[in-house]
Design a protein around this motif. Structure first.
Motif, mmCIF file in Angstrom:
data_model
loop_
_atom_site.group_PDB
_atom_site.id
_atom_site.type_symbol
_atom_site.label_atom_id
_atom_site.label_comp_id
_atom_site.label_asym_id
_atom_site.label_seq_id
_atom_site.Cartn_x
_atom_site.Cartn_y
_atom_site.Cartn_z
ATOM 1 N N LYS A 3 0.613 -1.212 -0.352
ATOM 2 C CA LYS A 3 -0.062 -0.005 0.052
ATOM 3 C C LYS A 3 0.842 1.510 -0.101
ATOM 4 C CE LYS A 3 -3.783 2.610 2.334
ATOM 5 N NZ LYS A 3 -4.795 2.243 3.739
ATOM 6 N N TYR A 4 1.655 1.267 0.757
ATOM 7 C CA TYR A 4 2.828 2.467 0.830
ATOM 8 C C TYR A 4 4.582 2.413 0.110
ATOM 9 C CZ TYR A 4 -0.479 2.913 5.138
ATOM 10 O OH TYR A 4 -1.550 2.965 6.099
ATOM 11 N N GLU A 5 3.748 1.597 -0.789
ATOM 12 C CA GLU A 5 5.711 1.436 -1.649
ATOM 13 C C GLU A 5 5.072 2.808 -2.816
ATOM 14 O OE1 GLU A 5 7.296 -1.378 -4.960
ATOM 15 O OE2 GLU A 5 6.012 -2.430 -3.802
ATOM 16 N N PRO A 6 4.417 3.459 -3.126
ATOM 17 C CA PRO A 6 4.748 4.581 -3.451
ATOM 18 C C PRO A 6 4.945 5.655 -3.185
ATOM 19 C CG PRO A 6 1.720 3.345 -4.191
ATOM 20 C CD PRO A 6 2.888 2.746 -3.103
ATOM 21 N N LEU A 7 4.587 5.419 -2.301
ATOM 22 C CA LEU A 7 5.547 6.423 -1.515
ATOM 23 C C LEU A 7 6.679 6.402 -1.118
ATOM 24 C CD1 LEU A 7 4.763 9.132 0.458
ATOM 25 C CD2 LEU A 7 4.640 7.831 1.948
ATOM 26 N N GLU A 8 7.570 5.119 -1.134
ATOM 27 C CA GLU A 8 8.665 4.829 -1.300
ATOM 28 C C GLU A 8 8.794 5.639 -2.863
ATOM 29 O OE1 GLU A 8 11.370 1.265 -0.726
ATOM 30 O OE2 GLU A 8 9.449 0.959 -0.716
ATOM 31 N N LYS A 9 9.181 5.138 -2.999
ATOM 32 C CA LYS A 9 9.063 5.081 -4.850
ATOM 33 C C LYS A 9 9.238 6.929 -4.956
ATOM 34 C CE LYS A 9 7.533 1.313 -7.159
ATOM 35 N NZ LYS A 9 7.297 0.230 -8.120
ATOM 36 N N PHE A 10 8.198 7.924 -4.664
ATOM 37 C CA PHE A 10 7.738 9.241 -4.834
ATOM 38 C C PHE A 10 9.098 9.690 -3.984
ATOM 39 C CE2 PHE A 10 6.405 12.772 -3.155
ATOM 40 C CZ PHE A 10 6.300 13.647 -3.950
ATOM 41 N N GLY A 28 -2.705 11.123 -1.473
ATOM 42 C CA GLY A 28 -2.583 11.404 -3.494
ATOM 43 C C GLY A 28 -1.748 10.451 -3.841
ATOM 44 N N VAL A 29 -0.524 10.294 -3.304
ATOM 45 C CA VAL A 29 0.512 9.549 -3.809
ATOM 46 C C VAL A 29 0.143 7.964 -3.464
ATOM 47 C CG1 VAL A 29 2.993 8.865 -3.319
ATOM 48 C CG2 VAL A 29 2.314 11.250 -3.582
ATOM 49 N N ILE A 30 -0.033 7.546 -2.506
ATOM 50 C CA ILE A 30 -0.960 6.005 -2.374
ATOM 51 C C ILE A 30 -2.002 5.719 -2.812
ATOM 52 C CG2 ILE A 30 0.554 6.682 -0.087
ATOM 53 C CD1 ILE A 30 -2.066 6.245 1.616
ATOM 54 N N GLY A 31 -2.870 6.556 -2.769
ATOM 55 C CA GLY A 31 -3.976 6.553 -3.881
ATOM 56 C C GLY A 31 -4.994 5.771 -3.181
ATOM 57 N N SER A 32 -4.498 6.492 -1.709
ATOM 58 C CA SER A 32 -5.740 5.906 -0.776
ATOM 59 C C SER A 32 -6.011 6.077 1.036
ATOM 60 C CB SER A 32 -6.084 4.408 -0.577
ATOM 61 O OG SER A 32 -4.469 4.136 0.420
ATOM 62 N N LYS A 33 -6.573 6.428 1.152
ATOM 63 C CA LYS A 33 -6.847 7.175 2.379
ATOM 64 C C LYS A 33 -5.938 6.551 3.660
ATOM 65 C CE LYS A 33 -10.650 10.311 1.934
ATOM 66 N NZ LYS A 33 -10.666 12.093 2.073
ATOM 67 N N LEU A 34 -5.524 8.212 4.073
ATOM 68 C CA LEU A 34 -4.436 7.174 5.348
ATOM 69 C C LEU A 34 -5.572 6.842 6.665
ATOM 70 C CD1 LEU A 34 -1.667 10.680 6.099
ATOM 71 C CD2 LEU A 34 -1.292 8.531 5.111
ATOM 72 N N PRO A 35 -4.939 6.075 7.623
ATOM 73 C CA PRO A 35 -5.889 5.475 8.801
ATOM 74 C C PRO A 35 -6.496 6.729 9.624
ATOM 75 C CG PRO A 35 -3.315 4.724 8.689
ATOM 76 C CD PRO A 35 -3.466 5.363 7.762
ATOM 77 N N VAL A 53 3.754 0.249 9.479
ATOM 78 C CA VAL A 53 3.844 -0.400 7.323
ATOM 79 C C VAL A 53 5.056 1.428 6.664
ATOM 80 C CG1 VAL A 53 3.847 -1.424 6.072
ATOM 81 C CG2 VAL A 53 2.640 -2.282 7.955
ATOM 82 N N ILE A 54 4.173 1.945 6.840
ATOM 83 C CA ILE A 54 4.320 3.157 6.300
ATOM 84 C C ILE A 54 5.628 3.803 6.467
ATOM 85 C CG2 ILE A 54 3.183 4.917 7.860
ATOM 86 C CD1 ILE A 54 2.097 6.576 5.194
#
Length: 138
Positions: A3-10, A28-35, A53-54
């Motif tokens: 779920k948080y891999e897009p943030l790592e890549k960004f 927006g970066v992760i494509g879903s709401k934060l908990p 995990v994030i």
């Protein structure tokens, strides 16, 4: 993909010392709401890899969180020092101090494991020795 891999890549693509972001931008970066905990608890944004995990995402990207403003829902990702240790890849938390950790050396070793590079204690420095300060009773 996690779920948080897009943030790592960004963040990995950034060559900046600081990357300020709002919580909404992170969503927006992760494509879903934060908990919900991310919006309520400052500790959710700590740099402790056992926390969430994030956390692994920004640590693996070479950043740490700073200046978390819960009211404004924003923070700053700051590039970590080059000599900072990389985060553990295991999702298991550090082991709890056992009976063998109750010695001075064991306590220091347990603290080093738990703090994961957030505090540096010079080899040979005895944390149990008095500092020389004396405080008068009020």
């Amino acid at each position: 993909m996690g779920k948080y891999e897009p943030l790592e890549k960004f963040l990995s693509k950034k060559q900046l010392l600081e990357v300020p972001m709002s919580f909404r931008e992170i969503e927006g970066v992760i494509g879903s709401k934060l908990p919900p905990a991310a919006l309520k608890h400052r500790a959710w944004w700590s740099n402790n890899p056992s926390n969430s995990v994030i956390t692994y995402a920004w640590l693996r990207a070479g950043y740490k969180t700073e200046r978390v403003d819960m009211g404004a829902q924003k923070l700053v990702f700051r590039r970590r020092a080059a000599d900072a240790p990389s985060p553990k890849t295991s999702s298991r938390p550090a082991p709890s101090p056992g009976a063998s950790d109750r010695t001075v050396g064991g306590v220091v070793a347990a603290l080093r494991r738990a703090l994961g590079g957030t505090v540096r204690v010079a080899e040979g420095f005895d944390l149990t020795q008095p500092t020389g300060e004396t405080w008068d009773a009020e």
